[in-house]
Write an enzyme that holds these catalytic residues in place. Sequence first.
Site, short mmCIF file in Angstrom:
data_model
loop_
_atom_site.label_atom_id
_atom_site.label_comp_id
_atom_site.label_asym_id
_atom_site.label_seq_id
_atom_site.Cartn_x
_atom_site.Cartn_y
_atom_site.Cartn_z
N GLU A 164 -8.47 0.64 -5.54
CA GLU A 164 -9.39 1.68 -5.07
C GLU A 164 -8.70 3.03 -4.92
OE1 GLU A 164 -12.14 0.83 -1.97
OE2 GLU A 164 -12.84 -1.03 -2.88
N HIS A 170 -8.98 -1.70 4.83
CA HIS A 170 -8.32 -3.00 4.70
C HIS A 170 -6.93 -2.92 5.31
CE1 HIS A 170 -10.88 -4.98 1.39
NE2 HIS A 170 -11.50 -3.87 1.72
#
Length: 409
Positions: free
Chosen positions: A49, A275
Amino acid sequence: MEGDPALRLRVFDLNCWAIRYLSKRRQERIQLIGDMLRQEDFDLVLLQEVWSERDYSDLKVKLRGCYPFSHYFRSGVIGSGLCVFSRFPILDTLLYQYSLNGYPYMLQHGDWFCGKSVGLVIIKISGIESASLLPCSHQLHAEYCREKDAYLPHRLVQAWELAQFIRHTSKAADVVLLGGDLNMHPEDVGIQLLRGWTGLRDAFAEATHFEGCEDGCTLVPNNCFTDKSELLPFPLGIRIDYILYKAISRFMVKCEELKTTTGTAPGTDVPFSDHEAVMATLHIQKQGQAGGATLTTAEPMLADVVTEARTEVGVGLRAAQQQCSSSGRMALLALLLLLLQAMAALGALAGLDAGQPFPKLSFCLLAFLAIGILLLATGLHLFHTMEVKMLQSTEEQMWMVLRTLQEHP
């Protein structure tokens, strides 16, 4: 074998959640990630990402001194978001984009536009004679709703393609390393399929020492960027980011230590991402004799896992066939409406119309509507036709594997 050189390989993996204009405090977090990587000096860094090449370029400049080798994988409309930084020379790279990756009309999810992929790099490890490392960085389709997971068949196709990709590209490697956001819980059929069919070992389960979030979770409620409503059924969080590994030939790999980040970056009030990062220390040791490829295809439960995965893919196949038929009928109806309008227009030109003529404005608007529906329905029909073919292909592959497992357990 005693006397042979060994290597302690430090691996860092993180889903960076760096979406331009959408991710909160993106640039600040990218700088923090770069500072931390430069201080820690890992051997291999796998990032997902990173959807801005500018962010990748900034990281590359900052990390050039300790990670002289890097690669950014490009795919889809906005990019795969995958990049790798390495202390060892990168000899070759390869990108495989999954055949199914959600739906283009689900704009609020956007997975289709980024072209989810697996990026492979072949690395030559110094200090171990003739050893090559085959790390893959990847991300699978997000879940969004666990109770009604419309993307489960697509994610299973991706997990299957990832497993096949690893099996067929790792034959010449000595060590295989897979890191990334799988978007699957450890007990899910997709992760069981991937591990069972490739023989990959989970660093969290194999680690001699673990330090970090409880149960190795990488999406945790106390992260200020996570959606708390999605974690209500999981008070401790969920583990969807993995470091998996295995040795192929004459090497042995063990996970000495596994860590996850916990909370904010040191000295700041912001986490690195939504995360938690996963950090593994792997011990790679050369053995006396080549063991050959060791794939756990004889695992007793593997046939059951493949059967369950094939069943879910079959459910997705039937749904795709229905959508394909519906969009085809819609396109046909729109085409018939256009033909009727064309006949009415020709009749008016020939002076065959009787009574009050159809208002021109309404006639034109109806024609534009019919054309729009025809184009949209045709596009959907073509997309779902391809979806049907990919699901059929995966189901057939799984059936062949299942038959082999049953005949030669």
